[in-house]
Write a protein that holds these residues in place. Structure first.
Motif, PDB file in Angstrom:
ATOM      1  N   GLU A   1      16.109  38.199 -33.538  1.00 23.16           N
ATOM      2  CA  GLU A   1      17.307  38.249 -34.378  1.00 23.16           C
ATOM      3  C   GLU A   1      17.038  37.720 -35.792  1.00 23.16           C
ATOM      4  N   CYS A   2      16.096  36.763 -35.906  1.00 22.76           N
ATOM      5  CA  CYS A   2      15.777  36.178 -37.219  1.00 22.76           C
ATOM      6  C   CYS A   2      15.250  37.232 -38.199  1.00 22.76           C
ATOM      7  N   ALA A   3      14.782  38.367 -37.696  1.00 21.05           N
ATOM      8  CA  ALA A   3      14.271  39.437 -38.558  1.00 21.05           C
ATOM      9  C   ALA A   3      15.269  40.575 -38.720  1.00 21.05           C
ATOM     10  N   HIS A   4      16.446  40.443 -38.134  1.00 15.48           N
ATOM     11  CA  HIS A   4      17.435  41.531 -38.146  1.00 15.48           C
ATOM     12  C   HIS A   4      17.907  41.846 -39.572  1.00 15.48           C
ATOM     13  N   HIS A   5      18.217  40.811 -40.349  1.00 16.90           N
ATOM     14  CA  HIS A   5      18.728  41.032 -41.712  1.00 16.90           C
ATOM     15  C   HIS A   5      17.717  41.802 -42.560  1.00 16.90           C
ATOM     16  N   VAL A   6      16.457  41.413 -42.465  1.00 19.50           N
ATOM     17  CA  VAL A   6      15.430  42.099 -43.259  1.00 19.50           C
ATOM     18  C   VAL A   6      15.336  43.565 -42.850  1.00 19.50           C
ATOM     19  N   ALA A   7      15.371  43.830 -41.539  1.00 19.43           N
ATOM     20  CA  ALA A   7      15.303  45.218 -41.066  1.00 19.43           C
ATOM     21  C   ALA A   7      16.499  46.023 -41.584  1.00 19.43           C
ATOM     22  N   ARG A   8      17.673  45.424 -41.526  1.00 17.72           N
ATOM     23  CA  ARG A   8      18.886  46.125 -41.966  1.00 17.72           C
ATOM     24  C   ARG A   8      18.833  46.415 -43.473  1.00 17.72           C
ATOM     25  N   GLU A   9      18.323  45.469 -44.247  1.00 20.36           N
ATOM     26  CA  GLU A   9      18.223  45.673 -45.698  1.00 20.36           C
ATOM     27  C   GLU A   9      17.189  46.742 -46.037  1.00 20.36           C
ATOM     28  N   ILE A  10      16.122  46.825 -45.270  1.00 26.43           N
ATOM     29  CA  ILE A  10      15.119  47.875 -45.504  1.00 26.43           C
ATOM     30  C   ILE A  10      15.740  49.250 -45.303  1.00 26.43           C
ATOM     31  N   VAL A  11      16.539  49.392 -44.263  1.00 26.37           N
ATOM     32  CA  VAL A  11      17.099  50.702 -43.914  1.00 26.37           C
ATOM     33  C   VAL A  11      18.244  51.115 -44.825  1.00 26.37           C
ATOM     34  N   GLN A  12      18.982  50.154 -45.351  1.00 22.28           N
ATOM     35  CA  GLN A  12      20.253  50.454 -46.046  1.00 22.28           C
ATOM     36  C   GLN A  12      20.160  51.619 -47.044  1.00 22.28           C
ATOM     37  N   PRO A  13      19.177  51.687 -47.936  1.00 16.47           N
ATOM     38  CA  PRO A  13      19.154  52.813 -48.896  1.00 16.47           C
ATOM     39  C   PRO A  13      18.801  54.155 -48.257  1.00 16.47           C
ATOM     40  N   TYR A  14      18.251  54.123 -47.059  1.00 19.03           N
ATOM     41  CA  TYR A  14      17.725  55.350 -46.450  1.00 19.03           C
ATOM     42  C   TYR A  14      18.492  55.750 -45.185  1.00 19.03           C
ATOM     43  N   ARG A  15      19.646  55.120 -44.978  1.00 15.60           N
ATOM     44  CA  ARG A  15      20.395  55.353 -43.740  1.00 15.60           C
ATOM     45  C   ARG A  15      20.756  56.823 -43.571  1.00 15.60           C
ATOM     46  N   ASP A  16      21.139  57.484 -44.674  1.00 20.26           N
ATOM     47  CA  ASP A  16      21.537  58.889 -44.582  1.00 20.26           C
ATOM     48  C   ASP A  16      20.349  59.836 -44.635  1.00 20.26           C
ATOM     49  N   ALA A  17      19.150  59.275 -44.794  1.00 18.73           N
ATOM     50  CA  ALA A  17      17.942  60.108 -44.886  1.00 18.73           C
ATOM     51  C   ALA A  17      17.132  60.075 -43.588  1.00 18.73           C
ATOM     52  N   GLY A  18      17.651  59.395 -42.555  1.00 18.83           N
ATOM     53  CA  GLY A  18      16.966  59.437 -41.273  1.00 18.83           C
ATOM     54  C   GLY A  18      16.340  58.139 -40.812  1.00 18.83           C
ATOM     55  N   ALA A  19      16.610  57.007 -41.493  1.00 18.68           N
ATOM     56  CA  ALA A  19      16.093  55.710 -41.042  1.00 18.68           C
ATOM     57  C   ALA A  19      17.207  54.953 -40.326  1.00 18.68           C
ATOM     58  N   GLN A  20      16.866  54.310 -39.205  1.00 23.83           N
ATOM     59  CA  GLN A  20      17.860  53.577 -38.418  1.00 23.83           C
ATOM     60  C   GLN A  20      17.260  52.268 -37.913  1.00 23.83           C
ATOM     61  N   VAL A  21      18.136  51.304 -37.641  1.00 20.74           N
ATOM     62  CA  VAL A  21      17.711  49.988 -37.158  1.00 20.74           C
ATOM     63  C   VAL A  21      17.881  49.903 -35.646  1.00 20.74           C
ATOM     64  N   ILE A  22      16.835  49.425 -34.968  1.00 14.86           N
ATOM     65  CA  ILE A  22      16.938  49.042 -33.565  1.00 14.86           C
ATOM     66  C   ILE A  22      16.287  47.667 -33.443  1.00 14.86           C
ATOM     67  N   GLY A  23      16.355  47.047 -32.270  1.00 15.11           N
ATOM     68  CA  GLY A  23      15.671  45.767 -32.152  1.00 15.11           C
ATOM     69  C   GLY A  23      16.073  44.977 -30.934  1.00 15.11           C
ATOM     70  N   PHE A  24      15.353  43.886 -30.724  1.00 20.01           N
ATOM     71  CA  PHE A  24      15.622  42.957 -29.624  1.00 20.01           C
ATOM     72  C   PHE A  24      15.831  41.580 -30.240  1.00 20.01           C
ATOM     73  N   PRO A  25      16.966  40.922 -29.940  1.00 17.43           N
ATOM     74  CA  PRO A  25      17.272  39.665 -30.619  1.00 17.43           C
ATOM     75  C   PRO A  25      16.622  38.423 -30.025  1.00 17.43           C
ATOM     76  N   GLY A  26      16.155  38.503 -28.778  1.00 18.18           N
ATOM     77  CA  GLY A  26      15.703  37.305 -28.087  1.00 18.18           C
ATOM     78  C   GLY A  26      14.413  36.726 -28.632  1.00 18.18           C
ATOM     79  N   CYS A  27      14.302  35.406 -28.572  1.00 21.46           N
ATOM     80  CA  CYS A  27      13.097  34.729 -29.047  1.00 21.46           C
ATOM     81  C   CYS A  27      12.076  34.550 -27.925  1.00 21.46           C
TER      82      CYS A  27
END
Length: 395
Positions: free
Chosen positions: A25-51
């Motif tokens: 989960e500590c890396a979730h924000h960074v992943a979401r920010e990476i995808v944000q400009p490209y969301r409509d171009a085919g990039a999506q966020v997935i992940g596992f929050p557990g440490c």
């Protein structure tokens, strides 16, 4: 004839998504920010929050990152979590997909990792958009189904309409998956009678009995307040409605999340963890069930809702079938099919045919309502499963 994108394992994808996967989960924000400009171009966020490590989560992420609808993967690690990112990257690379891992603690922190991630995504997306399409037979399509936000109309309109569509898909050689064993309590006898073998029938019964025992230990079942407000009186009544989604085809096998069905046919997915109750409610939301079917290869999901779920999915399209005509009138933009019109005289078979035809159109690229609205929900939690036995997949 459908068209898909050929993968190295022989499966074909109906989308070519770039997945940005956070590994804690500590890396979730960074992943979401990476995808944000490209969301409509085919990039999506997935992940596992557990440490902390979990074999189920590792398997799920490996299956999802090599899903036929995924063309490239960017892994985002904080750096000190327990998830085995090395194994995940190795598994993805073995399929020939482009893959890169960014470790936030080594890359210079949040801003530097976001910039590096966006550069990588921007370079990959044109490559994915240019991927050639090849003919894809209907027998290569995998379709899942769930229901959520059910009411008294679900078992009369939407669920049996999906059952008719499932029957046509199975007859054409496709693979269809239904699940929610906790909402099949009371149906184990009639379901087992449809099993391909007596041994499989006993496995189907055992999976529902396991679910009943699991919920009894928890002290509550898969019956939400909204179900009662919508006119359902008991879990047995809800089960009969949910069961209708499976149609009438013979049941070919029993799988668990991440198991890939070996051939076309109808499969039940056992989503209730094995062993003692350790991780709470088996599926904390409908999206968790969608993710588990995607991990078993589902290209898309038929989602029946009556109260009005609006969700979609990060990797595989979700076709929403509204069972209640009043809900459809309020949430038309979020729905793909108005199954509730059965209540005003439309033949059930006509709605079933509409769902079947729409399934093929979506497989060929048509956007669903949730895709057009940007829905890309994803959730993955802790679970534990034992491998299935040979009786579960009689051939």
């Amino acid at each position: 004839m459908l068209e898909g994108i050929l993968r190295s394992d022989g499966r074909k994808g109906i989308r070519n998504t770039l997945a940005v996967a956070y590994l804690v989960e500590c890396a979730h924000h960074v992943a979401r920010e990476i995808v944000q400009p490209y969301r409509d171009a085919g990039a999506q966020v997935i992940g596992f929050p557990g440490c902390y490590p979990n074999a189920y989560a590792q398997t799920m992420m490996e299956r999802l990152c090599t899903h036929p609808n995924v063309g490239a993967v960017l892994l985002i690690s904080l750096g000190c979590e327990s998830f085995n990112r090395f194994q995940l990257e190795k598994t993805i690379a073995a399929t020939g997909r482009p893959v890169e891992t960014l470790v936030i603690q080594r890359a210079g922190g949040t801003r530097a990792t976001i910039e590096a991630g966006r550069d990588w995504v921007a370079a990959r997306l044109p490559e994915l958009a240019a991927a050639p399409r090849v003919p894809m037979a209907l027998s290569e399509l995998v379709v899942g189904t769930v229901c959520g936000g059910s009411d008294g109309t679900s078992g009369i309109t939407g669920n049996p309409a999906v059952g008719l569509a499932f029957d046509r898909l199975v007859e054409a050689g496709a693979t269809c998956i239904f699940e929610e064993t906790g909402e099949l309590i009371g149906c184990e006898g009639i379901m087992s009678a449809r099993a391909a073998t007596p041994e499989l029938g006993r496995e189907l019964t055992a999976s529902v009995e396991k679910a009943a025992a699991y919920y009894a230990t928890l002290g509550y079942g898969s019956f939400a307040a909204g179900n009662a407000e919508g006119g359902l009186s008991s879990i047995e009544e809800k089960s009969m409605g949910a069961y209708a989604k499976s149609g009438k085809s013979p049941i070919s096998g029993l799988i668990k999340p991440g198991d890939i069905p070996p051939k076309g046919g109808l499969y039940l997915m056992d989503v209730v963890p094995d062993g003692e109750v350790r991780f709470g409610f088996p599926n904390i939301s409908d999206n968790a069930e969608i993710v588990e079917m995607m991990a078993s290869g589902a290209h898309l999901t038929l989602f029946v809702t009556a109260r009005g779920s609006v969700v979609g999915s990060a990797l595989a399209p979700v076709i929403k079938i509204c069972a209640n005509p009043e809900t459809y009138a309020r949430l038309t933009e979020d729905m793909d099919v108005n199954a509730g019109r059965v209540l005003s005289g439309t033949p059930l078979a006509e709605v079933g045919d509409e769902i079947f035809d729409l399934t093929l159109e979506v497989a060929n690229g048509r956007q669903t309502a949730s895709e057009s609205l940007g829905h890309a929900e994803f959730i993955l939690t802790y679970k534990s499963f034992e491998p299935i036995g040979p009786a579960c997949l009689p051939v």
